[in-house]
Scaffold this motif. Structure first.
Motif, PDB file in Angstrom:
ATOM      1  N   UNK A   1      23.190  -4.221  12.308  1.00  0.00           N
ATOM      2  CA  UNK A   1      23.004  -2.835  11.905  1.00  0.00           C
ATOM      3  C   UNK A   1      23.920  -2.558  10.730  1.00  0.00           C
TER       4      UNK A   1
ATOM      5  N   UNK B   1      19.141  -1.782   8.281  1.00  0.00           N
ATOM      6  CA  UNK B   1      19.502  -0.495   7.663  1.00  0.00           C
ATOM      7  C   UNK B   1      18.347   0.193   6.934  1.00  0.00           C
ATOM      8  N   UNK B   2      17.306  -0.578   6.575  1.00  0.00           N
ATOM      9  CA  UNK B   2      16.195   0.082   5.869  1.00  0.00           C
ATOM     10  C   UNK B   2      15.146   0.624   6.831  1.00  0.00           C
TER      11      UNK B   2
ATOM     12  N   UNK C   1      16.468  -8.155   4.495  1.00  0.00           N
ATOM     13  CA  UNK C   1      16.579  -6.709   4.728  1.00  0.00           C
ATOM     14  C   UNK C   1      15.172  -6.115   4.799  1.00  0.00           C
TER      15      UNK C   1
ATOM     16  N   UNK D   1      24.936   2.339  -1.452  1.00  0.00           N
ATOM     17  CA  UNK D   1      24.622   1.775  -0.130  1.00  0.00           C
ATOM     18  C   UNK D   1      23.497   2.584   0.507  1.00  0.00           C
TER      19      UNK D   1
ATOM     20  N   UNK E   1      20.229   1.437  -0.898  1.00  0.00           N
ATOM     21  CA  UNK E   1      19.785   0.061  -0.686  1.00  0.00           C
ATOM     22  C   UNK E   1      19.974  -0.452   0.745  1.00  0.00           C
ATOM     23  N   UNK E   2      20.898   0.155   1.505  1.00  0.00           N
ATOM     24  CA  UNK E   2      21.203  -0.356   2.838  1.00  0.00           C
ATOM     25  C   UNK E   2      21.823  -1.748   2.787  1.00  0.00           C
ATOM     26  N   UNK E   3      22.337  -2.115   1.631  1.00  0.00           N
ATOM     27  CA  UNK E   3      22.769  -3.491   1.407  1.00  0.00           C
ATOM     28  C   UNK E   3      24.289  -3.550   1.279  1.00  0.00           C
TER      29      UNK E   3
ATOM     30  N   UNK F   1      18.924  -7.519   8.716  1.00  0.00           N
ATOM     31  CA  UNK F   1      19.623  -6.241   8.592  1.00  0.00           C
ATOM     32  C   UNK F   1      18.628  -5.107   8.826  1.00  0.00           C
TER      33      UNK F   1
END
Ligand SMILES: Cc1cc2nc3c(=O)[nH]c(=O)nc-3n(C[C@H](O)[C@H](O)[C@H](O)COP(=O)(O)OP(=O)(O)OC[C@H]3O[C@@H](n4cnc5c(N)ncnc54)[C@H](O)[C@@H]3O)c2cc1C
Ligand code: SF4
Ligand code: SF4
Lengths: 422, 482
Positions: B69, B90-91, B44, A49, A52-54, B88
């Motif tokens: 988030x 998160x990146x 993303x 995670x 990738x943040x996925x 998203x």
């Protein structure tokens, strides 16, 4: 309130009468799946995670995928398989989960499902390699004997991962019985491991010497692979067969303790209680440093090096929750400073066979780990698991830094030899 | 339309950053609340320009946008409704700039709260908001929900720690609100954005205020034979003018399950445990500690213990912060409420919840940000038994109404999202709600941004909002005024 929810939104839960999409008897259980509340506290601990943040590469996401199958909303298909294959099985998530979700068990179940739908060729590779080869030590030894000749012809990526094996070592197995130095404190049976025994026999020798030095009679019963790799790659049936063989062999050896020097294997053998209902065997299993910490050991007179970086294998830190023992043992070696590795709780990417099947993710994790090891400035890094040792060695080589990768047993062994020389 | 949107997105982001597989979409169908929705696509992006492109594509292709988030929200704020693109963040995880001398930092929205704190700690600084989810929630999510946390008693909620916010509006324009200091001039629109739950735009950068770490910190753990004793101590500590950094209360059911995980040494026999953190200069901390212990003794505390060292302190907090996740060990399902009462009426509120629990025959456990009068009653149930959910929802509504009668509020920190939006009319008049809707429309006239959250999209009392044009909003059934 529920009646006023907008279209397309519902409260979680299976529809009445839903039929699970599972294919095998080893599938994750509804009970284990339901123990995840979806709080997301595990997310930052998951290496895939983080990369990738996925959500689909996160523990919560993987469990949700299992939930979808169990509620009949999804099938065990290529996508599901992909999500499970991208998981390292490092179990960092399990350690972080306040709901105590048994993620390792869920994943083994999901992998068994995935195995059932793998293309024939992929399945054959795994069955031959994991279920059959690992279960036959002579075959591993025989194949390893060819390694020195084959190695130069391997593709660079693989060559990096295959250690140099000495034929002289291969010709000399570990003795079945080693008598203790001085008064006997008891008997320990040692798991020599499958790959470990062929590729890293000097580590096994060091382990036996360290145990004998501390007053333990060391026996090596005839044995097979612990079954960890097999279980984590979806062959729970084969893993149970190996476990049963080992349980019988180790029970016969009649030792007080079963000591294992590879974290992945000690973690697996501790699961024999659950896997094949042999808690009698499982409860006697100790990882080497855990054992020395519990039983006490002779302090060497000094240390061969001043500073070491300490790597925590995931299967020690997360699967067995052992953090303090290695530090306590090494802390008792005079003149040795143990240096922590930044992000030390993050997997190195070796993860069983992950580095073979998922090279891209594995390489990124390998580079992070190698850089963090190098940043400690130590000339030695300790890794108590063969997969990690291979991976970190490869990473350091790529980085071009000169750091020796040792097993903690080797360090202790050297320390004792040094004190013997005076 | 969706296929076209996917192509457009893939062209900009690359195929790895655009998800359309049904299983993937399902995994993005929920946050940490109990609601599950569905979406058409997930993107993303890795930087602001890509966020802008995503928003523009959504608009062009008639999709709503749901900013997301880490998905730890508890109100369904990032639970998507059909017809939406989930973006998203998160990146977007760079810490752009730390300026210790100005006590500020610029960060991207995907930076995790605790990651920022770890970077700041060596500088003797911190970012004060500390939701129990700090390890996994994003700064963008914290801003969008105006997150609170145990320490907001002394330090205030997220809104008190935000200087400026950069926002991508529904039409793809990028705009900054606020400045690198508390006084920015003009209307303070930051206040609208903080807590907007994704309904006014996608946050792409945040300028946060940094706070000096205190010289000394002490945590006291108090155990009590009754919940009322515990609540009484809390009221008296505050009435005595003491200024703890945090006061948290957990009841026995919660303490037992968190102790299994955190091994913090909580007294598992106590009916209630209170954690009180004191911070500041050493002398002041010592004085306050004596005063708190005095009050605790006079209320019959059965345990009075100070954390022995920083590691013990960390374990005590770890236990508290994992409470939410540990609940499934009591019952398979639960609904959590987030009600607030004036903190002087805490004992009364707890009694009211007890009455509901007794009348309805339900188990209700408590985690309370006691210093703020913010209760998180957790109502346990098993969704497999018929009618259980409806029963719990009815009980929950009784609790909400009781707290409102005491002059309280429907949400202390988790936000309104989907889960609590139908409670809004209990607190606000139709005119209030329309005004809220007008403000929202000033940012997003065509309702591209997270429609259906906080305010329902249908049923205004005075016709359409200023500039409102139907179009991007997905169909929606039901509302608070139908
Ligand atoms: C175990 C646990 C403990 C918690 N404890 C607390 C607590 O103590 N205090 C508290 O206040 N909350 C708490 N929460 C709730 C939650 O963690 C917070 O609301 C948090 O701020 C959400 O952050 P997130 O990154 O997960 O956002 P998400 O859940 O992904 O989103 C939350 C909302 O913010 C919007 N959003 C997110 N990012 C952006 C962005 N970049 N731009 C625009 N909108 C955006 C979303 O659309 C959604 O409406 C807790 C949750 C859990 C699971
Ligand atoms: S696995 Fe555990 S930590 Fe992760 S989301 Fe589920 S309950 Fe939370
Ligand atoms: S086992 Fe490791 S890689 Fe797999 S979900 Fe858990 S933390 Fe992530």
């Amino acid at each position: 309130m529920s009646s006023k929810l907008p279209a397309g939104v519902r409260f979680l839960g299976a529809e009445p009468g839903a039929v699970a999409g599972w294919l095998t008897h080893d599938a994750p259980t509804d009970r284990d799946i339901a123990s995840c509340v979806g709080c997301g506290l595990c997310l930052p601990h998951c290496p895939t995670y983080r990369l990738t943040g996925d959500e689909t590469a996160s523990p919560r996401g993987r469990i949700a995928a299992m939930r979808a199958v169990s509620e009949g909303r999804a099938a065990v298909d290529a996508t599901f398989s992909r999500y499970m294959d991208l998981c390292l099985g490092c179990r960092a998530c399990e350690d972080a989960c306040p709901s105590l979700v048994p993620y390792g068990r869920l994943l083994d179940g999901a992998k068994a499902e995935v195995m059932a739908v793998r293309a024939r060729r992929a399945r054959l590779v795994r069955v031959l390699g994991l279920d059959i080869l690992l279960d036959h030590k002579w075959a591993i030894t025989a194949l390893s004997a060819y390694l020195p000749f084959v190695r130069p012809f391997l593709p660079p990526r693989l060559r990096r991962l295959v250690p140099r094996v000495s034929l002289r070592e291969l010709a000399r197995p570990i003795p079945a019985v080693t008598l203790p130095k001085g008064h006997a404190r008891g008997t320990v049976a040692v798991l020599t491991g499958c790959i470990q025994d062929s590729w890293f026999r000097p580590i096994n020798r060091a382990t036996v010497r360290v145990l004998a030095r501390n007053g333990w009679k060391v026996v090596v019963p005839p044995q097979t692979c612990c079954g960890a790799l097999t279980a984590h790659y979806g062959s729970l049936g084969a893993a149970r067969r190996m476990a049963a063989k080992n349980a019988a062999a180790f029970a016969l050896a009649d030792a007080d303790w079963i000591v294992v020097n590879s974290a992945g294997c000690s973690a697996q053998m501790k699961e024999y209680g659950e896997l094949i209902d042999r808690p009698d065997v499982a409860s006697r299993v100790r990882d080497l440093l855990e054992f020395l910490d519990e039983q006490g050991f002779e302090q060497p007179a000094g240390s061969p090096v001043a500073r070491v970086a300490l790597h925590d294998p995931c299967h020690l830190l997360h699967a067995q929750r052992i953090f303090a023992a290695p530090r306590s043992v090494l802390g008792q070696v005079p003149g040795l400073e143990v240096v922590e590795i930044a992000d030390g709780d993050r997997c190195c990417g070796s993860a069983g066979l992950y580095n073979l099947f998922e090279p891209a993710g594995a390489d990124r994790l390998m580079r992070q780990k190698a850089a963090n090891v190098a940043a400690t400035g130590c000339h030695v890094v300790l890794a108590g698991n063969p997969g990690c040792a291979v991976q970190i060695t490869a990473g350091l080589a790529e980085l071009g830094v000169d750091v020796e990768v040792l097993h903690p047993a080797e360090l202790l062994d050297r320390a004792y030899r040094r004190s013997a020389r005076g | 339309m969706i296929a076209a949107a996917r192509r457009d997105l893939e062209e900009i982001l690359g195929s790895g950053a655009v998800l359309s597989d049904p299983l993937a979409l399902r995994l993005y169908g929920r946050d940490a609340s109990m609601l599950e929705g569905s979406c058409e696509l997930v993107a993303i992006p890795s930087n602001r320009e890509q966020v802008v492109a995503c928003v523009r594509i959504a608009r062009r292709r008639g999709l709503a946008v749901v900013p997301r988030g880490a998905g730890t929200g508890l109100a369904g704020g990032s639970t998507p409704l059909p017809g939406s693109l989930v973006i998203v963040t998160t990146r977007l995880q760079r810490i752009l700039e730390i300026r210790p001398e100005d006590r500020l930092a610029w960060v991207e929205p995907g930076v995790l709260n605790l990651d920022l704190k770890r970077r700041l700690a060596p500088l003797g600084l911190t970012f004060a908001p500390d939701p129990a989810s700090e390890a996994s929630s994003t700064i963008g999510g914290n801003v969008a929900t105006n997150a609170g946390g145990p320490h907001c008693l002394a330090y205030g909620v997220t809104a008190n720690h935000i200087f400026a916010v950069e926002l991508v509006l529904a039409d793809g324009t990028v705009q900054s609100f606020g400045g690198e200091g508390p006084e920015a001039g003009g209307y303070d629109l930051r206040g609208v954005i903080i807590g907007s739950e994704g309904t006014v735009g996608v946050i792409t950068a945040v300028c946060v205020r940094l706070t000096a770490l205190p010289e000394a910190v002490q945590v006291l753990m108090l155990g009590f034979a009754t919940v009322d004793d515990a609540a009484g101590v809390v009221s008296e500590v505050i009435a005595a003018g003491l200024t703890p950094a945090a006061i948290e209360l957990m009841d026995r059911a919660i303490v037992r399950v968190v102790e299994d995980f955190a091994h913090a040494g909580y007294p598992v026999d106590a009916e209630a445990v209170v954690l009180i953190e004191l911070d500041g200069l050493q002398g002041g901390v010592d004085r306050q500690r004596q005063a708190v212990e005095q009050i605790a003794r006079s209320h019959g505390a059965t345990v009075i213990q100070a954390a022995s060292d920083p590691a013990h302190r960390a374990r005590l907090w770890k236990g508290r912060k994992s409470a939410h996740g540990a609940i499934t060990r009591i019952a398979p399902d639960f609904l959590q409420y987030d009600v607030v009462v004036p903190r002087t009426r805490l004992v009364e509120a707890l009694a009211a919840v007890r009455v509901v629990a007794r009348d309805e025959g339900l188990i209700i456990a408590h985690i309370v940000h006691a210093g703020d009068g913010n209760l998180h009653p957790l109502i346990m149930y098993d969704r497999r038994s018929p009618g259980a959910l409806e029963h719990v929802l009815a009980a929950g509504e009784r609790i909400v109404r009781a707290c409102l009668e005491m002059g309280g509020s429907i949400s202390g920190e988790h936000g309104i999202g989907l889960e609590k939006r139908d409670f809004m009319p209990l607190m606000f008049s139709a005119a209030d709600l329309d005004l809220n809707d007008d403000v929202r429309a000033a940012f997003d006239p065509v309702r591209t941004m997270n429609p259906g959250k906080i305010l329902s999209d249908v049923g205004r009392s005075h016709g359409p909002a200023a500039g409102h044009a139907a179009g991007a909003a997905p169909d929606e059934a039901g509302s608070w005024r139908r």
